[in-house]
Design a protein around this motif. Structure first.
Motif, mmCIF file in Angstrom:
data_model
loop_
_atom_site.group_PDB
_atom_site.id
_atom_site.type_symbol
_atom_site.label_atom_id
_atom_site.label_comp_id
_atom_site.label_asym_id
_atom_site.label_seq_id
_atom_site.Cartn_x
_atom_site.Cartn_y
_atom_site.Cartn_z
ATOM 1 N N ILE A 91 -1.249 2.046 -14.778
ATOM 2 C CA ILE A 91 -0.355 2.076 -15.944
ATOM 3 C C ILE A 91 -0.547 3.348 -16.761
ATOM 4 N N PHE A 92 -1.789 3.809 -16.893
ATOM 5 C CA PHE A 92 -2.039 5.026 -17.674
ATOM 6 C C PHE A 92 -1.361 6.231 -17.010
ATOM 7 N N ASP A 93 -1.501 6.329 -15.690
ATOM 8 C CA ASP A 93 -0.867 7.410 -14.939
ATOM 9 C C ASP A 93 0.644 7.365 -15.122
ATOM 10 N N LEU A 94 1.215 6.176 -15.045
ATOM 11 C CA LEU A 94 2.652 5.993 -15.228
ATOM 12 C C LEU A 94 3.077 6.448 -16.621
ATOM 13 N N LEU A 95 2.267 6.088 -17.598
ATOM 14 C CA LEU A 95 2.605 6.366 -18.994
ATOM 15 C C LEU A 95 2.548 7.856 -19.320
ATOM 16 N N GLN A 135 0.826 -1.207 0.000
ATOM 17 C CA GLN A 135 0.000 0.000 0.000
ATOM 18 C C GLN A 135 0.856 1.250 0.000
ATOM 19 N N VAL A 136 1.967 1.201 0.709
ATOM 20 C CA VAL A 136 2.881 2.348 0.723
ATOM 21 C C VAL A 136 3.428 2.586 -0.676
ATOM 22 N N ILE A 137 3.791 1.530 -1.374
ATOM 23 C CA ILE A 137 4.328 1.665 -2.727
ATOM 24 C C ILE A 137 3.279 2.234 -3.675
ATOM 25 N N GLU A 138 2.040 1.799 -3.540
ATOM 26 C CA GLU A 138 0.975 2.343 -4.378
ATOM 27 C C GLU A 138 0.777 3.836 -4.111
ATOM 28 N N ASN A 139 0.769 4.224 -2.841
ATOM 29 C CA ASN A 139 0.639 5.644 -2.500
ATOM 30 C C ASN A 139 1.836 6.444 -3.007
ATOM 31 N N MET A 140 3.010 5.872 -2.900
ATOM 32 C CA MET A 140 4.229 6.539 -3.340
ATOM 33 C C MET A 140 4.153 6.859 -4.831
ATOM 34 N N LEU A 141 3.681 5.931 -5.619
ATOM 35 C CA LEU A 141 3.546 6.167 -7.062
ATOM 36 C C LEU A 141 2.497 7.238 -7.344
ATOM 37 N N ALA A 142 1.418 7.213 -6.578
ATOM 38 C CA ALA A 142 0.334 8.170 -6.804
ATOM 39 C C ALA A 142 0.771 9.601 -6.521
ATOM 40 N N MET A 143 1.703 9.799 -5.599
ATOM 41 C CA MET A 143 2.092 11.160 -5.216
ATOM 42 C C MET A 143 3.264 11.708 -6.023
ATOM 43 N N LEU A 144 3.807 10.927 -6.950
ATOM 44 C CA LEU A 144 4.904 11.418 -7.770
ATOM 45 C C LEU A 144 4.461 12.514 -8.722
ATOM 46 N N ALA A 145 5.297 13.516 -8.883
ATOM 47 C CA ALA A 145 5.064 14.560 -9.883
ATOM 48 C C ALA A 145 5.355 13.995 -11.278
#
Length: 373
Positions: free
Chosen positions: A303-307, A272-282
């Motif tokens: 994946i869309f957010d990452l892309l 869950q921490v890793i998921e939150n960490m990805l969500a808060m990246l600029a």
């Protein structure tokens, strides 16, 4: 000097069982090994994870992978170390694969087998128990330094000066270099950057200190422990966010930018921490996973957010470090007051290992170090 043929060691005989102080027999050296009189060995969460079964390990076994000591015997192929040298011990690597030849030794093709396998590459074990003469798993990170005299692989050793305080510097071999290396070698944090670090034990605090050294302007520490976050502020964090807040993504964005944080490190291994960490990246932000999870743990990725935002998630093993260069760098930084890891350490005689582990589990000490002499 007569060859050392036995040693006092902390032996684990069953997963999730107690460590016991025993005498173990030492086999003769292979050409690329040395015997090291251990003066100090740090206790790391990876030791505990193997002991409790989070990371698979065979028993009986001797762990310990943040050792420091003095060489008492060298194998026939070793020419760059000699008896009497002081050494810090880090991780084992083959030196022959593509990654090793390119100096990415933390990503050695054979890293798992050489550091967690418990045996030599041919399956033999360098230790045996004295009571029942049973072969004993060891060779943990090429050292198994929870013992008074250890058989150590050549690639694990880093020579240091004779005035080195081994009790102070022993923990550099894993946890401290992992956190600092993640900042310098994996994320390449630089002046003015923002970074959030989840889990401020040894690895996370090392990352905080390294981020300050790198000149990051916003350094956010997040943990369940208020005491740990207070220590993070003392050692360089500019802000803290409790891991218990309902909207941690929003809280981090309030501090650094509505768009998010530039860099992030997870030192917890929690999905869950890793998921939150990805969500808060600029946009174009980069996150690194350094916390050891249970084998098979997975996290969800948008994946869309990452892309569309060009975000990155990378793994980071041992800080992506080459210990031969990185440990002396951290030692010099400590001497200059820039990496004050001495504030994390508490020493215990090795006979007090239960107290050391208990205080570590309860969060009363960040980095316990066992003293063997």
């Amino acid at each position: 000097m007569a060859a050392v043929k036995s040693s006092t060691a902390l032996v684990l005989r069953e997963i999730n069982g107690p460590l016991t102080i025993e005498e173990v027999g030492l086999d003769g050296l292979r050409p690329d090994e040395a015997k090291v009189e251990i003066h100090a060995s740090g206790i790391c969460h990876t030791d505990l994870s193997c002991m409790n079964g989070t990371i698979p390990a065979a028993v009986p076994n001797v762990f310990g992978h943040e050792g420091a000591g003095i060489i008492v015997e060298v194998g026939s192929h070793i020419t760059d170390f000699q008896v009497g040298d002081k050494v810090l011990l880090s991780f084992n690597h083959c030196t022959n694969c593509t990654a090793c030849k390119e100096r990415y030794v933390a990503y050695c093709d054979n890293f798992t087998a050489l550091n967690f396998g418990g045996t030599h590459p041919d399956g033999t074990r360098p230790l045996h128990t004295s009571t029942d003469k049973e072969p004993c798993n060891s060779n943990f990170f090429g050292q198994s330094s929870f013992m008074r005299t250890a058989i150590v692989n050549h690639s694990t050793m880093v020579k240091v000066s004779q005035d080195t305080d081994l009790g102070l510097c022993a923990p550099l071999g894993c946890g401290l270099q992992t956190g600092a290396g993640c900042v310098f070698n994996t994320l390449h944090v630089s002046a003015g950057d923002s970074i959030v670090i989840f889990g401020v034990g040894t690895v996370g605090i090392a990352a905080v200190m390294a981020a300050k050294m790198a000149g990051a302007s916003t350094i956010i520490a997040s943990d369940l422990s208020e005491a740990r976050m207070a220590l993070a502020i003392e050692l360089g964090a500019t802000h803290t966010v409790s891991a218990t807040v309902p909207d941690i993504v929003g809280e981090v964005r309030k501090i650094c930018s509505p768009l998010g944080v530039r860099f992030a490190i997870d030192a917890t291994g929690n999905a869950q921490v890793i998921e939150n960490m990805l969500a808060m990246l600029a946009p174009l932000g980069k996150a690194a996973s350094v916390g050891v999870p249970k084998i098979g743990t997975t996290a969800k990725v948008d994946i869309f957010d990452l892309l569309v935002l060009g975000k990155e998630l990378v793994g980071c093993c041992e800080g992506g470090s080459d210990p031969q260069q990185f440990l002396p760098f951290l030692m010099q930084a400590q001497k200059e007051g820039k990496f004050p890891f001495e504030k994390l350490i508490k020493h215990y005689p090795y006979q007090k290992f239960e107290q050391a582990i208990g205080e570590m589990k309860r969060g009363e000490v960040v980095k316990p170090v066992l003293l063997w002499s």
